[in-house]
Write an enzyme that holds these catalytic residues in place. Structure first.
Site, mmCIF file in Angstrom:
data_model
loop_
_atom_site.group_PDB
_atom_site.id
_atom_site.type_symbol
_atom_site.label_atom_id
_atom_site.label_comp_id
_atom_site.label_asym_id
_atom_site.label_seq_id
_atom_site.Cartn_x
_atom_site.Cartn_y
_atom_site.Cartn_z
ATOM 1 N N LYS A 201 -3.784 -11.206 -6.574
ATOM 2 C CA LYS A 201 -5.152 -11.753 -6.065
ATOM 3 C C LYS A 201 -6.110 -10.762 -6.706
ATOM 4 O O LYS A 201 -5.738 -9.581 -7.168
ATOM 5 C CB LYS A 201 -5.085 -11.322 -4.589
ATOM 6 C CG LYS A 201 -5.424 -10.212 -4.178
ATOM 7 C CD LYS A 201 -5.733 -10.278 -2.720
ATOM 8 C CE LYS A 201 -5.986 -8.801 -2.020
ATOM 9 N NZ LYS A 201 -6.241 -8.721 -0.740
ATOM 10 N N LYS B 276 -10.129 -5.041 -4.975
ATOM 11 C CA LYS B 276 -11.144 -4.258 -5.373
ATOM 12 C C LYS B 276 -10.392 -2.653 -5.855
ATOM 13 O O LYS B 276 -11.107 -2.140 -6.551
ATOM 14 C CB LYS B 276 -12.055 -3.779 -4.275
ATOM 15 C CG LYS B 276 -11.359 -3.461 -2.858
ATOM 16 C CD LYS B 276 -12.673 -3.370 -1.831
ATOM 17 C CE LYS B 276 -12.598 -3.844 -0.765
ATOM 18 N NZ LYS B 276 -11.913 -3.164 0.528
ATOM 19 N N LYS C 6 0.979 -1.234 0.050
ATOM 20 C CA LYS C 6 0.058 0.158 0.057
ATOM 21 C C LYS C 6 0.805 1.238 0.046
ATOM 22 O O LYS C 6 0.479 2.288 -0.592
ATOM 23 C CB LYS C 6 -0.840 -0.060 1.203
ATOM 24 C CG LYS C 6 -2.125 -1.193 1.171
ATOM 25 C CD LYS C 6 -3.313 -0.589 1.102
ATOM 26 C CE LYS C 6 -4.266 -1.813 0.636
ATOM 27 N NZ LYS C 6 -5.787 -1.943 1.091
HETATM 28 P P1 ATP Z 1 -7.809 -3.816 -1.237
HETATM 29 O O1 ATP Z 1 -7.876 -4.569 -2.756
HETATM 30 O O2 ATP Z 1 -8.366 -2.522 -1.360
HETATM 31 O O3 ATP Z 1 -6.575 -4.002 -0.473
HETATM 32 P P2 ATP Z 1 -9.152 -6.092 -0.352
HETATM 33 O O4 ATP Z 1 -10.083 -6.490 -1.811
HETATM 34 O O5 ATP Z 1 -8.181 -6.828 -0.345
HETATM 35 O O6 ATP Z 1 -8.954 -4.367 -0.633
HETATM 36 P P3 ATP Z 1 -10.452 -6.053 2.091
HETATM 37 O O7 ATP Z 1 -11.280 -5.216 2.683
HETATM 38 O O8 ATP Z 1 -8.741 -5.693 2.525
HETATM 39 O O9 ATP Z 1 -10.382 -6.245 0.439
HETATM 40 O O10 ATP Z 1 -10.681 -7.462 2.584
HETATM 41 C C1 ATP Z 1 -11.986 -8.074 3.019
HETATM 42 C C2 ATP Z 1 -11.857 -9.410 3.117
HETATM 43 O O11 ATP Z 1 -11.794 -10.134 2.028
HETATM 44 C C3 ATP Z 1 -10.636 -9.862 3.800
HETATM 45 O O12 ATP Z 1 -10.944 -10.963 4.863
HETATM 46 C C4 ATP Z 1 -9.828 -10.500 2.823
HETATM 47 O O13 ATP Z 1 -8.832 -11.398 3.000
HETATM 48 C C5 ATP Z 1 -10.895 -10.928 1.749
HETATM 49 N N1 ATP Z 1 -10.307 -10.870 0.411
HETATM 50 C C6 ATP Z 1 -9.702 -9.852 -0.444
HETATM 51 N N2 ATP Z 1 -9.535 -10.154 -1.612
HETATM 52 C C7 ATP Z 1 -9.559 -11.641 -1.703
HETATM 53 C C8 ATP Z 1 -9.480 -12.341 -2.807
HETATM 54 N N3 ATP Z 1 -8.992 -12.140 -3.968
HETATM 55 N N4 ATP Z 1 -9.633 -14.048 -2.513
HETATM 56 C C9 ATP Z 1 -9.909 -14.390 -1.445
HETATM 57 N N5 ATP Z 1 -10.243 -13.416 -0.221
HETATM 58 C C10 ATP Z 1 -10.181 -11.921 -0.417
#
Ligand code: ATP
Ligand code: LTN
Length: 334
Positions: free
Chosen positions: A197, A200, A115
């Site tokens: 991964k 969002k 980040k």
């Molecule tokens: P950003 O991309 O903004 O870092 P993020 O998509 O990782 O955000 P978070 O709010 O950080 O979203 O995560 C919310 C939950 O979703 C967490 O438990 C995280 O482990 C899970 N998560 C996020 N992306 C994935 C993914 N690609 N596969 C499985 N679990 C995920």
């Protein structure tokens, strides 16, 4: 919540549009577990401001996310569904835990490294201490179990280390939490780069399926998913794109990866991608419909927000008072 059930805590940030990765990696597991535990499902809006947010958008997204928790099947009568910013104990305990966390530990966090590279113009102290606030979230409710996607494992290990360090000095104050990582969906990868991964915050909108995407968009994104030239549907690391689609299909249908491989034996990628698209739509469409229905019921959502913030505050205060006493803060005079 006076029974012998164990306690579960989890949260999601109200930043960006939630993806299928968030749903399959986190929210879906919450729904599976919610009967078994006393659950706290938090919209972690205080974590969101580690990256600059537009106030009106943050407010709307936070409410949308809280509504989505309910739409996904979490009953707000049985589960505590609330905003982090409505319970002052999160920030208060985070301050205390900051004093029991080392700079070296925080510097090793891969999410901080990622980040801060992404937001080089705003590497604020909150971004650095983000995992301490997460530890406070979890420890405040004496959580036994924390369901998260695999990317959050490092933060959970740190939470355990901080809790053990604190307990080592002051006695058994905190429950040591365990991570719960779902069997399928633990890491959903980008549709455009299956080595990354699904996130969002990805700039390429074709890389992620958003929870609010309409069926045509979902189908188009699945059809465009990057695969390989092997031409066989097998579950193996050499075919990361196909492996990811098998994981998605498997998580959406409840079939095991082996069953999926058997089902598509001898069939082409085109057929398989359509089946994946249909499986995703069959999971997301009901979620979207329920979200739309609930969003219209302002009074109901408001009552959930009010009642659950009070409930969370009660449990948070209990832990916080105990921590303050142990540290040596002066007693309150009544
Ligand atoms: P950003 O991309 O903004 O870092 P993020 O998509 O990782 O955000 P978070 O709010 O950080 O979203 O995560 C919310 C939950 O979703 C967490 O438990 C995280 O482990 C899970 N998560 C996020 N992306 C994935 C993914 N690609 N596969 C499985 N679990 C995920
Ligand atoms: N850091 C997590 C969100 C989060 C969380 C938590 C998850 C904040 N506090 C407590 C589980 C428990 C993330 O980025 N996914």
């Amino acid at each position: 919540m006076i029974d012998d059930k164990k306690t579960l805590f989890s949260g999601m940030q109200a930043t960006g549009n939630l993806t299928l990765g968030n749903y399959l990696g986190a929210l879906k597991n919450w729904v599976t577990l919610n009967e078994e535990y006393n659950c706290f499902f938090c919209v972690v809006d205080e974590h969101s401001i580690t990256v600059r947010q537009d106030p009106a958008t943050l407010r709307k997204r936070a409410r949308d996310l809280l509504t989505l928790y309910i739409a996904a099947g979490l009953d707000p009568e049985k589960n505590c569904i609330y905003y982090q910013s409505h319970v002052s104990g999160h920030a208060e305990l985070a301050w205390i835990l900051n004093c029991y966390t080392y700079m070296g530990e925080l510097s090793r966090m891969t999410q901080f490294k990622d980040k801060s590279a992404k937001h080089a113009d705003n590497i604020n102290a909150g971004l650095f201490t983000y995992p301490v606030l997460m530890a406070a979230d979890i420890l405040l409710y004496q959580a036994d179990v924390v369901p998260v996607g695999i990317d959050q494992m490092q933060h959970l290990e740190l939470t355990r280390d901080i809790a053990q360090r604190f307990n080592g000095i002051y006695g058994d104050v905190f429950t040591i939490p365990e991570a719960y990582i779902g069997k399928v969906g633990a890491k959903i990868m980008s549709l455009q780069d299956p080595d990354k991964k699904m996130s969002k915050s990805d700039e390429n909108v074709n890389a992620s399926i958003y929870l609010m995407d309409d069926p045509d968009t979902i189908m188009r994104k699945c059809k465009r998913a990057v695969t390989d030239s092997e031409g066989v549907i097998l579950y193996r690391d050499e075919q990361p794109g196909i492996k990811n689609l098998i994981n998605i299909y498997s998580a959406c249908t409840g079939k095991t990866p082996d069953e999926v491989v058997a089902e598509f034996d001898g069939r082409g990628y085109g057929d398989f991608k359509v089946a994946v698209g249909e499986a995703v739509v069959s999971v997301l469409k009901p979620l979207q419909d329920e979200h739309a229905r609930l969003s219209k019921d302002k009074a109901y959502i408001d009552s959930v927000i009010k009642n659950n913030a009070d409930k969370a505050q009660y449990f948070a205060t209990k832990t916080l008072r105990k921590v303050q006493r142990k540290i040596g803060f002066p007693d309150r005079v009544r």
